[in-house]
Every structure is written in structure tokens, then in C-alpha cells.
Design an enzyme around this catalytic site. Structure first.
Site, PDB file in Angstrom:
ATOM      1  N   HIS A  50       0.856  -1.193   0.000  1.00 19.95           N
ATOM      2  CA  HIS A  50       0.000   0.000   0.000  1.00 19.95           C
ATOM      3  C   HIS A  50       0.893   1.244   0.000  1.00 19.95           C
ATOM      4  CE1 HIS A  50      -2.888   3.021   1.165  1.00 19.95           C
ATOM      5  NE2 HIS A  50      -3.844   2.176   0.828  1.00 19.95           N
TER       6      HIS A  50
ATOM      7  N   GLU B 114      -4.034   2.210  -7.390  1.00 17.97           N
ATOM      8  CA  GLU B 114      -4.420   3.300  -6.500  1.00 17.97           C
ATOM      9  C   GLU B 114      -3.523   4.514  -6.732  1.00 17.97           C
ATOM     10  OE1 GLU B 114      -6.582   1.802  -2.769  1.00 17.97           O
ATOM     11  OE2 GLU B 114      -4.455   1.598  -2.395  1.00 17.97           O
TER      12      GLU B 114
HETATM   13  P1  PGA Z   1      -9.589   5.969   0.171  1.00 23.42           P
HETATM   14  O1  PGA Z   1      -8.398   4.938   0.412  1.00 23.42           O
HETATM   15  O2  PGA Z   1     -10.761   5.197  -0.329  1.00 23.42           O
HETATM   16  O3  PGA Z   1      -9.843   6.588   1.511  1.00 23.42           O
HETATM   17  O4  PGA Z   1      -9.113   6.957  -0.841  1.00 23.42           O
HETATM   18  C1  PGA Z   1      -8.144   3.892  -0.478  1.00 23.42           C
HETATM   19  C2  PGA Z   1      -6.953   3.100  -0.015  1.00 23.42           C
HETATM   20  O5  PGA Z   1      -6.033   3.697   0.545  1.00 23.42           O
HETATM   21  O6  PGA Z   1      -6.900   1.868  -0.177  1.00 23.42           O
END
Ligand code: PGA
Length: 244
Positions: free
Chosen positions: A93, A163
């Protein structure tokens, strides 16, 4: 089409709050047609697992050690996570990478997870705003995937969570045509590395909420979501997971 919707609760909840939210998910997600997974903090895994018994909701962890056992203070092995009943593990992440997790560490963690033959890694990738602004996001992401999957030849399922860092927790969500472009590139890259028979999904994460989810989820190239902030609100999260 069946998609996979993953809740990432991060470090936001106490044990009591985690158990309460898991109960609400269970009540609100009796009829979802999607695969739903919840990733609580490590201390809540066993309790949440107990609550999710007799439901279709799967359990996931937010991180894992690359080592099988031994003197690694604070870490948990993939084998232990599988034994607890986890099906998924988030790896790499951007919040971990920002704290020093390298591509090499991500690669070793993926290998450790695949070794269990039980866990599915959710491998997070995504570019920062600088790469996006200089139109280098595709190049950057392709490199991140190559480094994450270096030396891996597997037929087991993996999940890539795209992401973009500029979209995480910021309220800025990706435009649908942009998501398609990125996801298609990711799919092409993974097929190139793992071969035509590779079993993988590409999910999107970054400010997904119950207002923008429907359009994104309707895209063929988007196989699901990794959801942070919105997953802390049972009604909003379950609204997304119940999209038909
Ligand atoms: P968010 O986070 O939906 O708050 O943008 C997504 C993530 O970090 O997996």
C-alpha cells in the site's frame, strides 16, 4: 458481472468498533452478488472472522511479513494469516511504501503469500501527482508491476489494486476513461509477465464513494474496488457492494 469489493479499514478503528462494523456489514450484505472482503487491523482479525461466520464476506489482512517465522518483532507470517482464515492480504500500500517499504520488500511479501497456496495478494501500485503531471504514469506503473512480480511464475490468483496516490483519501477520483486506460495497460503488462493464462483481477482504489462507484464499476476493465474512508461507513460501503 461479479466484481470484488475490498474494505481497507486501515488504523481507524478500535477492536469494539471493528466488531460493530463487521456486524453491520454482515446484516447489510446478505444479497450481494459481488465478492466482498474486509481488511481490519491485525488485532481484530480473529474477532471479525468469528462475526463473519455464516456470511459470504471474506477476511483480509493489511500487511504480511516476507519471512516464514522467527525473530521479526511486530510481524505476522503469511502462514499464520492463512490459518486465522484470511483469504486476502494487502501488500505494498502506498502508505507503507511512504514509510520505507521498497519494491524488493513488496516482491518478497508476494512470494511469501503465494507460497501458502491459500492467500491471494492484493498488490497496490499507483503513481504520485508528479508522475501524473509529467505524463509518466503508464511508464511508472509498468515498472512497479515488473518489480513486484520479478521472478514470479504463478497460476494462482493475484489482485492488482491500482491506487493513484493523488486520489487516495483526497476526494479526487479518477475519470472513467482514464481508469480504463490505466487498467488496460496494467492487464497487458501482467499478461506479458505471467502469460496468457494468468488468473488476476485489477481493482481501483482512491476516493471511491457511493456517488462515483456505479460508473466506475460498470467499466469492463475495472474488476472491483479497494475502499478506504468510505468503508468505515457501513451504509455507504454496503450500497457500493450491493450495486447490481
Ligand atoms: P480511500 O483509500 O478510499 O480513503 O481513498 C483507499 C486506499 O487507501 O486503499
Amino acid at each position: 458481472m461479479q466484481k470484488i469489493i475490498v474494505a481497507n479499514w486501515k488504523m481507524n478503528l478500535s477492536l469494539a468498533q471493528s466488531l460493530k462494523l463487521a456486524r453491520e456489514y454482515k446484516r447489510l450484505l446478505k444479497k450481494t452478488k459481488h465478492i466482498v472482503a474486509v481488511c481490519p487491523s491485525e488485532f481484530a482479525l480473529v474477532g471479525v472472522k468469528r462475526i463473519l461466520k455464516n456470511s459470504k464476506i471474506k477476511l483480509g489482512a493489511q500487511d504480511v511479513s516476507s519471512e516464514p517465522k522467527g525473530s521479526h518483532t511486530g510481524d505476522v507470517s503469511a502462514k499464520t494469516l492463512a490459518k486465522i482464515g484470511c483469504k486476502y492480504v494487502i501488500i505494498g500500500h502506498s502508505e507503507k511504501r511512504a514509510m520505507g517499504e521498497t519494491c524488493r520488500m513488496v516482491n518478497l511479501k508476494i512470494k511469501a503469500v503465494l507460497k501458502t497456496k491459500k492467500l491471494v495478494p492484493i498488490i497496490c501500485i499507483g503513481e504520485g501527482w508528479d508522475k501524473r503531471k509529467s505524463k509518466k504514469s503508464i511508464l511508472f506503473i509498468t515498472g512497479q508491476i515488473r518489480r513486484a512480480l520479478a521472478g514470479i511464475k504463478t497460476k494462482q490468483q493475484i489482485i492488482i489494486a491500482y491506487e493513484p496516490i493523488w486520489a487516495i483519501g483526497t476526494g479526487k477520483v479518477i475519470k472513467p476513461d482514464d481508469a480504463e486506460k490505466q487498467h488496460e495497460n496494467i492487464k497487458k503488462t501482467v499478461f506479458k509477465i505471467l502469460g496468457a493464462k494468468a488468473d488476476f483481477k485489477v481493482i481501483y482504489g482512491g476516493s471511491v464513494n457511493d456517488k462515483n462507484a456505479k460508473k466506475l464499476l460498470s467499466l469492463d476493465s475495472v474488476d472491483g474496488f479497494l475502499i478506504g474512508k468510505t468503508s468505515l461507513k457501513a451504509i455507504s460501503f454496503c450500497k457500493i457492494a450491493n450495486i447490481s
